[in-house]
Structures are given as structure tokens and as C-alpha cells.
Motif scaffolding. Structure first.
Motif, short mmCIF file in Angstrom:
data_model
loop_
_atom_site.label_atom_id
_atom_site.label_comp_id
_atom_site.label_asym_id
_atom_site.label_seq_id
_atom_site.Cartn_x
_atom_site.Cartn_y
_atom_site.Cartn_z
N UNK A 175 0.83 -1.20 0.00
CA UNK A 175 0.00 0.00 0.00
C UNK A 175 0.87 1.26 0.00
N UNK A 176 0.25 2.36 -0.41
CA UNK A 176 0.94 3.64 -0.33
C UNK A 176 0.89 4.41 -1.62
N UNK A 177 1.82 5.34 -1.74
CA UNK A 177 1.84 6.30 -2.83
C UNK A 177 2.11 5.62 -4.18
N UNK A 178 1.37 6.07 -5.18
CA UNK A 178 1.61 5.67 -6.57
C UNK A 178 1.75 6.93 -7.42
N UNK A 179 2.86 7.03 -8.14
CA UNK A 179 3.06 8.15 -9.06
C UNK A 179 2.47 7.72 -10.40
N UNK A 180 1.27 8.15 -10.68
CA UNK A 180 0.56 7.71 -11.88
C UNK A 180 0.62 8.79 -12.96
N UNK A 181 0.13 8.41 -14.14
CA UNK A 181 0.09 9.33 -15.28
C UNK A 181 -1.36 9.42 -15.75
N UNK A 182 -1.95 10.58 -15.60
CA UNK A 182 -3.36 10.80 -15.92
C UNK A 182 -3.49 12.10 -16.70
N UNK A 183 -4.14 12.03 -17.87
CA UNK A 183 -4.29 13.19 -18.74
C UNK A 183 -2.94 13.82 -19.08
N UNK A 184 -1.97 12.94 -19.31
CA UNK A 184 -0.62 13.34 -19.71
C UNK A 184 0.10 14.15 -18.63
N UNK A 185 -0.30 13.95 -17.38
CA UNK A 185 0.35 14.63 -16.26
C UNK A 185 0.66 13.61 -15.17
N UNK A 186 1.72 13.87 -14.40
CA UNK A 186 2.04 13.04 -13.26
C UNK A 186 1.09 13.40 -12.11
N UNK A 187 0.46 12.38 -11.56
CA UNK A 187 -0.52 12.58 -10.49
C UNK A 187 -0.22 11.57 -9.38
N UNK A 188 -0.27 12.02 -8.14
CA UNK A 188 -0.07 11.13 -7.00
C UNK A 188 -1.41 10.58 -6.53
N UNK A 189 -1.49 9.26 -6.42
CA UNK A 189 -2.65 8.59 -5.83
C UNK A 189 -2.14 7.67 -4.73
N UNK A 190 -3.07 7.19 -3.91
CA UNK A 190 -2.71 6.30 -2.81
C UNK A 190 -3.45 4.99 -2.96
N UNK A 191 -2.69 3.92 -3.03
CA UNK A 191 -3.28 2.59 -3.18
C UNK A 191 -3.54 1.98 -1.81
N UNK A 192 -4.74 1.45 -1.65
CA UNK A 192 -5.12 0.70 -0.45
C UNK A 192 -5.87 -0.55 -0.89
N UNK A 193 -5.77 -1.61 -0.11
CA UNK A 193 -6.52 -2.81 -0.42
C UNK A 193 -7.98 -2.62 -0.06
N UNK A 194 -8.84 -3.50 -0.57
CA UNK A 194 -10.25 -3.47 -0.21
C UNK A 194 -10.39 -3.63 1.31
N UNK A 195 -9.60 -4.54 1.88
CA UNK A 195 -9.66 -4.77 3.33
C UNK A 195 -9.34 -3.51 4.11
N UNK A 196 -8.36 -2.74 3.66
CA UNK A 196 -8.00 -1.52 4.37
C UNK A 196 -9.13 -0.51 4.33
N UNK A 197 -9.77 -0.35 3.18
CA UNK A 197 -10.92 0.56 3.10
C UNK A 197 -12.01 0.14 4.09
N UNK A 198 -12.35 -1.13 4.07
CA UNK A 198 -13.43 -1.62 4.93
C UNK A 198 -13.04 -1.52 6.40
N UNK A 199 -11.83 -1.95 6.75
CA UNK A 199 -11.42 -1.95 8.14
C UNK A 199 -11.28 -0.54 8.70
N UNK A 200 -10.82 0.40 7.89
CA UNK A 200 -10.71 1.79 8.36
C UNK A 200 -12.08 2.34 8.73
N UNK A 201 -13.08 1.98 7.96
CA UNK A 201 -14.44 2.42 8.26
C UNK A 201 -14.98 1.77 9.53
N UNK A 202 -14.86 0.46 9.62
CA UNK A 202 -15.41 -0.23 10.78
C UNK A 202 -14.68 0.15 12.06
N UNK A 203 -13.36 0.34 11.98
CA UNK A 203 -12.60 0.73 13.16
C UNK A 203 -12.88 2.17 13.58
N UNK A 204 -13.46 2.96 12.68
CA UNK A 204 -13.84 4.34 13.01
C UNK A 204 -15.26 4.44 13.54
#
Length: 244
Positions: A175-204
Motif C-alpha cells: 500500500x501507499x503512494x503511486x506516481x501515476x500518469x493521468x491526462x498526460x500529467x504526473x498525479x499522485x494517488x494512494x493505493x489501499x486494499x479493499x480490506x484496508x478501506x473496509x477496516x478503516x471504516x469499521x474501526x472508526x
């Protein structure tokens, strides 16, 4: 890290020419599924995290929401949202999602469409949303699917004739930072697993009411032919949660 790519003129102009930027919600491949996850909006106080051009804010008011607050970091996005909105019950504020600090139980519904994969600490946002929602309030969000964000390239594996053979998945658990290319520009996104999305919600303090990995409708595939390949792998992950 708080990105503001949408205030960069060239990036903003290219984004503005995308089908979903022109056609609005009806041109968004996941909208039919996102709408199905929304609760009754009549007389609700709604917060939109990463509101962009304000499409979801205006929809909430069409569904008779009492009031809507849309936040976004991009002044260019907000300027167009204000230009396209003629409704005193909708308020747009320039604010990063990470910086929200609303009073307890300020909202009945919080939504976020394709913005939270740009945020580094999803868990902190979940806790802040939990704080500003009433008990039983809904948090409905969409993000780029972890199968889509796992590899920074975010592209198909092509054959010798340029045909799309398959969508590669690798480093899914990293998991973590991904330097992606979108619309011909470098864009930072953050990758998380499905489990991390779900667990972050339930733990909150949320309960998950539904997950969705939608495909574009047949009608939209006919209107926008390039969407036909979106049936071959999930591009979006949608989650509906309720504050305990």
C-alpha cells in the motif's frame, strides 16, 4: 500531501473535456450504482467531500436535501461549480478533505465521489466524518478500485497489434503512494486494499451496509464505446456505510 492538480491550467482544461466533465452524472460510468447506495435525501444536511464541479451537490438538492456543503481544494473547480449553481441552499468552500473540522453531528449524509484515493490518510478522514455525522447517518463513497490502483502504470497489457490483452495486477499488498500518469500529467494517488478501506471504516465506528464494483450500463457503453472494456475488470469500488 495535498495535491491541487486541478488548478493547473493545462490539466484542468484536459479534465474539463472529459465526457463526465461535460455530460455530468449521466456520463459517469458508476453513477447508477452510486445513486442506488444513497439514502433518502429529503430534508437531509449533506456534505460532499471533493465536490468538483458540484454535480452531486445539485443532485442532492434536486432530491430535496435541506442544505448541502461542497468542499474542494481546487478554486477552478469551485468557480465552475458556483457558476453552474443557482441555489442558496448549496454552499461551496475551498478546503482540503484532510482538513475538515466540522462540529459534531453537523450532517446527516456525507458523500465523496472519486476523491479519497488522492488522500494519504483515509483512516483519519473516516474518523472526522464519523464525528460530523449524526448517529445513523450515511457515508457513501467511491474510489478507484484497488485492482486499478495497485500498479502505478494503470494501463492494459497490450498485444503486438495494440490490442488490450489483460489488466495486470501486481504489488497489490504494497500500500501507499503511486506516481501515476493521468491526462498526460504526473498525479499522485494512494493505493489501499479493499480490506484496508473496509477496516478503516469499521474501526472508526461505521457499519458497512453495501459494497459495489459496478460496470457501466449497456446504454452508456453504446454511447461511449471505450467504456466496453470497463466490464473486464472493476475500475471503481463503492462503499455505503452507516455511523453506529
Amino acid at each position: 500531501m495535498k495535491q491541487n492538480k486541478y488548478d493547473e491550467l493545462e490539466f484542468y482544461e484536459k479534465y474539463s473535456r472529459m465526457p463526465r466533465s461535460i455530460g455530468g452524472l449521466k456520463a459517469a460510468g458508476e453513477w447508477h450504482a452510486f445513486r442506488a447506495l444513497l439514502p433518502e435525501l429529503r430534508d437531509k444536511r449533506v456534505l460532499d467531500l471533493g465536490c468538483g464541479f458540484g454535480w452531486h451537490c445539485r443532485y442532492a438538492r434536486e432530491e430535496l436535501a435541506r442544505s448541502v456543503v461542497g468542499i474542494d481544494l481546487s478554486e477552478k473547480m469551485l468557480a465552475r461549480a458556483r457558476e453552474d449553481t443557482n441555489d442558496s441552499a448549496i454552499e461551496y468552500r475551498r478546503l482540503a478533505i484532510e482538513d475538515i473540522d466540522f462540529p459534531a453531528e453537523e450532517f446527516d449524509v456525507v458523500i465523496s465521489s472519486l476523491a479519497l484515493h488522492y488522500v494519504e490518510r483515509f483512516d483519519i478522514v473516516c474518523r472526522k466524518v464519523h464525528h460530523c455525522l449524526v448517529s445513523g447517518g450515511a457515508f457513501v463513497l467511491s474510489v478507484e478500485h484497488p485492482i486499478f490502483t495497485a500498479l502505478a502504470a494503470q494501463d492494459w497489457y497490450y498485444g503486438p497489434q495494440g490490442e488490450r490483452l489483460h489488466w495486470p495486477v501486481d504489488d497489490y499488498q504494497k500500500e501507499g503512494l503511486r506516481q501515476t500518469h493521468f491526462l498526460e500529467h504526473d498525479v499522485v494517488k494512494y493505493h489501499r486494499t479493499v480490506a484496508t478501506y473496509v477496516n478503516a471504516l469499521t474501526e472508526s465506528g461505521f457499519s458497512i451496509s453495501k459494497l459495489s464494483e459496478p460496470q457501466p450500463t449497456v446504454e452508456l457503453q453504446a454511447q461511449i464505446p471505450e467504456m466496453r472494456d470497463e466490464t473486464r475488470r472493476p475500475m471503481f469500488l463503492l462503499i455505503a456505510a452507516v455511523r453506529n
